[in-house]
Scaffold this motif. Structure first.
Motif, PDB file in Angstrom:
ATOM      1  N   LEU A 180       0.824  -1.204   0.000  1.00  0.00           N
ATOM      2  CA  LEU A 180       0.000   0.000   0.000  1.00  0.00           C
ATOM      3  C   LEU A 180       0.862   1.260   0.000  1.00  0.00           C
ATOM      4  O   LEU A 180       0.544   2.247  -0.680  1.00  0.00           O
ATOM      5  CB  LEU A 180      -0.932   0.006   1.215  1.00  0.00           C
ATOM      6  N   ALA A 181       1.955   1.231   0.758  1.00  0.00           N
ATOM      7  CA  ALA A 181       2.852   2.385   0.786  1.00  0.00           C
ATOM      8  C   ALA A 181       3.479   2.623  -0.588  1.00  0.00           C
ATOM      9  O   ALA A 181       3.581   3.767  -1.050  1.00  0.00           O
ATOM     10  CB  ALA A 181       3.939   2.178   1.843  1.00  0.00           C
ATOM     11  N   SER A 182       3.880   1.542  -1.252  1.00  0.00           N
ATOM     12  CA  SER A 182       4.480   1.675  -2.576  1.00  0.00           C
ATOM     13  C   SER A 182       3.470   2.187  -3.597  1.00  0.00           C
ATOM     14  O   SER A 182       3.777   3.077  -4.412  1.00  0.00           O
ATOM     15  CB  SER A 182       5.042   0.318  -3.016  1.00  0.00           C
ATOM     16  N   LEU A 183       2.252   1.634  -3.563  1.00  0.00           N
ATOM     17  CA  LEU A 183       1.200   2.096  -4.477  1.00  0.00           C
ATOM     18  C   LEU A 183       0.851   3.557  -4.229  1.00  0.00           C
ATOM     19  O   LEU A 183       0.656   4.340  -5.169  1.00  0.00           O
ATOM     20  CB  LEU A 183      -0.054   1.228  -4.318  1.00  0.00           C
ATOM     21  N   THR A 184       0.761   3.927  -2.952  1.00  0.00           N
ATOM     22  CA  THR A 184       0.426   5.310  -2.606  1.00  0.00           C
ATOM     23  C   THR A 184       1.489   6.271  -3.117  1.00  0.00           C
ATOM     24  O   THR A 184       1.182   7.348  -3.649  1.00  0.00           O
ATOM     25  CB  THR A 184       0.270   5.455  -1.085  1.00  0.00           C
ATOM     26  N   GLU A 185       2.737   5.863  -2.972  1.00  0.00           N
ATOM     27  CA  GLU A 185       3.838   6.728  -3.396  1.00  0.00           C
ATOM     28  C   GLU A 185       3.899   6.881  -4.914  1.00  0.00           C
ATOM     29  O   GLU A 185       4.221   7.956  -5.435  1.00  0.00           O
ATOM     30  CB  GLU A 185       5.159   6.158  -2.875  1.00  0.00           C
ATOM     31  N   SER A 186       3.560   5.818  -5.649  1.00  0.00           N
ATOM     32  CA  SER A 186       3.698   5.849  -7.106  1.00  0.00           C
ATOM     33  C   SER A 186       2.406   6.226  -7.833  1.00  0.00           C
ATOM     34  O   SER A 186       2.445   6.940  -8.847  1.00  0.00           O
ATOM     35  CB  SER A 186       4.185   4.493  -7.620  1.00  0.00           C
TER      36      SER A 186
END
Length: 428
Positions: free
Chosen positions: A165-171
């Motif tokens: 979720l953190a990676s998706l949110t960042e990208s």
């Protein structure tokens, strides 16, 4: 039906259907844990997009924690009245509806309504009470282990979802990450529909470990009013010292885990220059250790004095929280904290469930534990708001960690005020 076919298939392999119930409940709780833990990833993106303060966002999360807890005793009554599958499906539908609607929110009151009220009520319809009910109905032995496995799903949910979720949110933004959670909730709902059954007798079985030969009779329909059943259990339990000690210690448990670390560890790491994806990885590492620690706690709770187990769990957690503010927030220090703290994040649940069942009986254990769990979520709500307020007013999360650590040490001391169970004393 799928459940009948699966039951026959498992029986040919000498596997009790109760383990299939554990599997589908584990999946459901895992995805629910991702839903509950996700806002910790979204705090900073919401601040940047809408200009909301940490205290404002924390107020919505605080409401969610409190409603999640207050629903727990009524969740037990709902499960007893309407069945495991019906209530679990309704819970997943309510949560998914709230998340889908929140994709279009623009005002803080909408965040409070959807992430606070709707998701709080939806997740609270099952809470940890579902796992306790599965263990009580489907297992005559290994109950502590089952509670440990199902409780560990919370840790696994963090392990699987938060870094992603953190990676998706960042990208791609927080809405894309939220959309993924909605899809996973649909997967969990399908699994519940196909596999979950209310009781072993629905499939002509006895609970796991029960050596009887005939299926247990189906209990008569439970027509007791939901509110009356929940409040009646509270009135009886509130007359005992044991209930208030367990309530107080679980209040501190919630304040020192869900409300503080799960919500605020990621934004606190950002204050110290640690990237969001790396901070989410830290929570995931805690999830790995907690998965091991909670299952081990379930195994230990079947064998040793649960009061002393809780003494060590709360005491060690308190020391780890008091240690964190004195570190330099280096990779080594945070890794040490993640290991030490993670091992007993929710290891307190199996001993607390067993103490509740010992003192209040198996028939009312889920109702009484529901009220004790309400204390857990009240503590989480207080800590979620209090830590956010500390960050807004004092510009630091560290005072909240000091307070939580001291409270854990206090919990370790008061848990020993519970008298030793008569059976254990006699055996000694």
């Amino acid at each position: 039906m799928i459940s009948n076919w699966l039951s026959a298939t498992l029986a040919r392999r000498n596997i009790h259907y109760g383990w299939a119930m554990v599997g589908v409940t584990f999946l459901t709780a895992l995805i629910a844990a991702g839903t509950v833990g996700a806002p910790g990833v979204f705090i900073v993106p919401l601040q940047k997009e809408f200009g909301w303060s940490t205290a404002e966002i924390s107020s919505a999360l605080s409401i969610r924690f409190i409603l999640f807890g207050l629903m727990a005793p009524f969740a037990a009554a709902l499960l007893n009245r309407y069945g495991l599958r019906n209530v679990t499906l309704t819970s997943l539908l309510v949560v998914a509806s709230g998340l889908v609607a929140s994709l279009f929110m623009t005002q803080i009151w909408q965040l409070v309504l959807l992430w606070g009220v709707v998701i709080g009520l939806g997740t609270g319809m099952t809470a940890l009470v579902l796992g306790a009910t599965i263990a009580a109905r489907w297992f005559s032995t290994r109950r502590g282990l089952v509670v440990g496995i199902l409780t560990a799903s919370v840790a696994t949910g963090q392990l699987v979802f938060l870094p992603l979720l953190a990676s998706l949110t960042e990208s791609l933004g927080w809405r894309m990450a939220l959309g993924l959670i909605c899809v996973m909730l649909g997967v969990a709902a399908l699994a519940v529909l196909l596999v979950m059954r209310d009781r072993p007798s629905d499939l002509g079985l006895r609970p796991f470990g029960d050596e009887g030969t005939e299926p247990l009779p189906v209990p008569p329909p439970n027509a007791a009013p939901i509110v009356a059943a929940a409040l009646g259990a509270l009135c009886d339990a509130a007359k005992t010292k044991v209930f208030w000690i367990l309530f107080a210690t679980f209040f501190i448990c919630g304040a020192s885990t869900n409300g503080l670390v799960q919500v605020h560890l990621i934004p606190m790491c950002l204050d110290f220059g640690i990237p969001q994806v790396q901070a989410a990885g830290l929570l995931a590492a805690m999830g790995i250790f907690d998965f091991v620690g909670t299952i081990a706690s379930g195994w230990l709770s079947d064998r040793y004095d649960n009061r002393w187990l809780l003494f060590w769990y709360y005491g060690l957690r308190g020391l780890s929280l008091l240690f964190l503010p004195f570190t330099d927030f280096s990779f080594y220090a945070l890794s040490l904290f993640a290991m030490f703290y993670g091992l007993d994040w929710i290891a307190t649940v199996p001993p607390t469930v067993r103490l509740t069942a010992q003192r209040f009986g198996p028939e009312r254990a889920n109702l009484v534990f529901g009220w004790i769990f309400a204390g857990h979520q009240l503590g989480a709500g207080v800590a979620a708001f209090g830590a956010g307020l500390s960050r807004t007013v004092l510009e630091s999360y560290l005072p909240a960690f000091f307070v939580a650590g001291a409270l854990c040490v206090f919990a370790a001391l008061i848990i020993l005020l519970i008298a030793r169970p008569a059976k254990l004393a006699a055996a000694a």
